[in-house]
Design a protein around this motif. Structure first.
Motif, PDB file in Angstrom:
ATOM      1  N   VAL A  54       0.808  -1.225   0.000  1.00 37.56           N
ATOM      2  CA  VAL A  54       0.000   0.000   0.000  1.00 37.56           C
ATOM      3  C   VAL A  54       0.841   1.274   0.000  1.00 37.56           C
ATOM      4  CG1 VAL A  54      -1.974  -1.108   1.104  1.00 37.56           C
ATOM      5  CG2 VAL A  54      -0.202  -0.100   2.538  1.00 37.56           C
ATOM      6  N   LEU A  55       2.132   1.140   0.276  1.00 34.74           N
ATOM      7  CA  LEU A  55       2.987   2.321   0.265  1.00 34.74           C
ATOM      8  C   LEU A  55       3.269   2.767  -1.169  1.00 34.74           C
ATOM      9  CD1 LEU A  55       5.737   1.564   2.962  1.00 34.74           C
ATOM     10  CD2 LEU A  55       3.972   3.329   3.067  1.00 34.74           C
ATOM     11  N   PRO A  56       3.412   4.060  -1.399  1.00 30.90           N
ATOM     12  CA  PRO A  56       3.844   4.528  -2.722  1.00 30.90           C
ATOM     13  C   PRO A  56       5.216   3.952  -3.051  1.00 30.90           C
ATOM     14  CG  PRO A  56       3.023   6.351  -1.393  1.00 30.90           C
ATOM     15  CD  PRO A  56       3.121   5.176  -0.478  1.00 30.90           C
ATOM     16  N   PRO A  57       5.438   3.530  -4.297  1.00 34.32           N
ATOM     17  CA  PRO A  57       6.747   2.968  -4.674  1.00 34.32           C
ATOM     18  C   PRO A  57       7.915   3.889  -4.351  1.00 34.32           C
ATOM     19  CG  PRO A  57       5.148   2.572  -6.400  1.00 34.32           C
ATOM     20  CD  PRO A  57       4.474   3.478  -5.408  1.00 34.32           C
ATOM     21  N   SER A  58       7.689   5.193  -4.418  1.00 34.86           N
ATOM     22  CA  SER A  58       8.769   6.136  -4.109  1.00 34.86           C
ATOM     23  C   SER A  58       9.179   6.044  -2.644  1.00 34.86           C
ATOM     24  CB  SER A  58       8.340   7.569  -4.448  1.00 34.86           C
ATOM     25  OG  SER A  58       7.151   7.910  -3.752  1.00 34.86           O
ATOM     26  N   VAL A  59       8.218   5.757  -1.771  1.00 31.62           N
ATOM     27  CA  VAL A  59       8.531   5.603  -0.347  1.00 31.62           C
ATOM     28  C   VAL A  59       9.356   4.326  -0.125  1.00 31.62           C
ATOM     29  CG1 VAL A  59       7.549   5.251   1.958  1.00 31.62           C
ATOM     30  CG2 VAL A  59       6.486   6.870   0.377  1.00 31.62           C
ATOM     31  N   VAL A  60       8.957   3.251  -0.809  1.00 32.40           N
ATOM     32  CA  VAL A  60       9.720   2.003  -0.731  1.00 32.40           C
ATOM     33  C   VAL A  60      11.142   2.237  -1.234  1.00 32.40           C
ATOM     34  CG1 VAL A  60       9.910  -0.377  -1.555  1.00 32.40           C
ATOM     35  CG2 VAL A  60       7.656   0.581  -1.001  1.00 32.40           C
ATOM     36  N   GLY A  61      11.266   2.924  -2.368  1.00 33.60           N
ATOM     37  CA  GLY A  61      12.583   3.231  -2.917  1.00 33.60           C
ATOM     38  C   GLY A  61      13.412   4.078  -1.971  1.00 33.60           C
ATOM     39  N   PHE A  62      12.758   5.039  -1.319  1.00 34.20           N
ATOM     40  CA  PHE A  62      13.453   5.902  -0.356  1.00 34.20           C
ATOM     41  C   PHE A  62      14.067   5.077   0.769  1.00 34.20           C
ATOM     42  CE2 PHE A  62      13.263   8.139   3.719  1.00 34.20           C
ATOM     43  CZ  PHE A  62      14.059   9.245   3.459  1.00 34.20           C
ATOM     44  N   PHE A  63      13.277   4.169   1.337  1.00 31.50           N
ATOM     45  CA  PHE A  63      13.787   3.346   2.436  1.00 31.50           C
ATOM     46  C   PHE A  63      14.899   2.400   1.978  1.00 31.50           C
ATOM     47  CE2 PHE A  63       9.728   4.346   4.672  1.00 31.50           C
ATOM     48  CZ  PHE A  63      10.303   4.828   5.847  1.00 31.50           C
ATOM     49  N   LEU A  64      14.796   1.891   0.755  1.00 37.97           N
ATOM     50  CA  LEU A  64      15.856   1.031   0.236  1.00 37.97           C
ATOM     51  C   LEU A  64      17.167   1.805   0.094  1.00 37.97           C
ATOM     52  CD1 LEU A  64      13.928  -1.015  -2.497  1.00 37.97           C
ATOM     53  CD2 LEU A  64      14.844  -1.872  -0.337  1.00 37.97           C
ATOM     54  N   VAL A  65      17.073   3.032  -0.388  1.00 37.66           N
ATOM     55  CA  VAL A  65      18.272   3.868  -0.522  1.00 37.66           C
ATOM     56  C   VAL A  65      18.850   4.186   0.856  1.00 37.66           C
ATOM     57  CG1 VAL A  65      19.142   6.128  -1.246  1.00 37.66           C
ATOM     58  CG2 VAL A  65      17.583   4.853  -2.729  1.00 37.66           C
ATOM     59  N   VAL A  66      17.988   4.496   1.821  1.00 41.39           N
ATOM     60  CA  VAL A  66      18.445   4.860   3.163  1.00 41.39           C
ATOM     61  C   VAL A  66      19.114   3.678   3.864  1.00 41.39           C
ATOM     62  CG1 VAL A  66      17.664   5.503   5.481  1.00 41.39           C
ATOM     63  CG2 VAL A  66      16.801   6.741   3.489  1.00 41.39           C
TER      64      VAL A  66
END
Length: 219
Positions: A54-66
């Protein structure tokens, strides 16, 4: 034209296949444990499992980068170990695909395991079968329709991943550029012929997988 079309498609299938391999194994193991176990904090843990759905893909990507980027502890450890970073590699695409596809596999497999009558499993154990043998010969076959459906849906989700992949793996032609990101670039540059070729190929693959799910559930 042929190479321009095929390379992103080949990479997308490669990333989705590797991601699906891990997703299926993790999904089956974790779904089986969660389907039969009750413990404090189970609802919270399940919520975390399903959150990428349910999270926006950009949020998932943000956490992966972090958490896995070059400035993170894990990212630096991997870079020291393999002399190469995770980010902006095709493995980054695999990780992004695993994260977004896992909830579908987990939820579908868990539903299948919950539908298996515990008395059948207990009868198998009474007859002398161990936990593993009961799971392989009784539980898994009875839940197979759900597992196949979850596997195909997970592959389709991994194949269509865009946002998290773009942020974590990038859009490097021939290296990390998958079909969804290639379609975006083709549209931006006005190459509609190539964009249509990729769109139709994705529709065809998705259609075939949905037909397989329908056929498998019908029998």
């Amino acid at each position: 034209m042929y190479n321009d079309f095929w390379i992103p498609l080949q990479l997308s299938i490669k990333i989705s296949s590797v991601a699906s391999f891990f997703v299926i194994i993790l999904g089956i193991i974790i779904a089986r444990l969660m389907a039969r176990k009750s413990f404090r904090g189970k609802v919270l843990l399940e919520t975390l499992f399903l959150l990428p759905l349910v999270l926006p893909p950009s949020v998932v990507g943000f956490f992966l980068v972090v958490f896995l980027g070059r400035n993170s502890f894990i990212g630096q450890g991997v870079e020291w170990l393999f002399n190469a970073p995770i980010i902006f590699t095709w493995w980054a695409g695999v990780i992004a695909a695993i994260v977004v596809a896992f909830p579908l596999m987990y939820q579908t497999a868990k539903t299948g395991f919950q539908a298996v009558d515990p008395e059948i499993e207990d009868a198998s154990k009474v007859d002398g079968a161990g936990e593993l043998k009961t799971f392989l010969h009784i539980t898994l076959p009875l839940a197979m329709k759900s597992i196949v459906a979850g596997s195909l849906l997970s592959f389709a989700r991994a194949l269509g991943e865009f946002g998290a992949t773009l942020m974590f793996a990038g859009n490097i032609p021939g290296k990390t550029q998958t079909v969804p990101t290639a379609i975006y670039v083709a549209m931006e540059t006005g190459n509609m012929k190539l964009a249509w070729a990729w769109v139709l190929s994705m529709i065809l693959i998705s259609f075939i997988m949905l037909m397989i799910i329908h056929f498998f559930n019908k029998n």
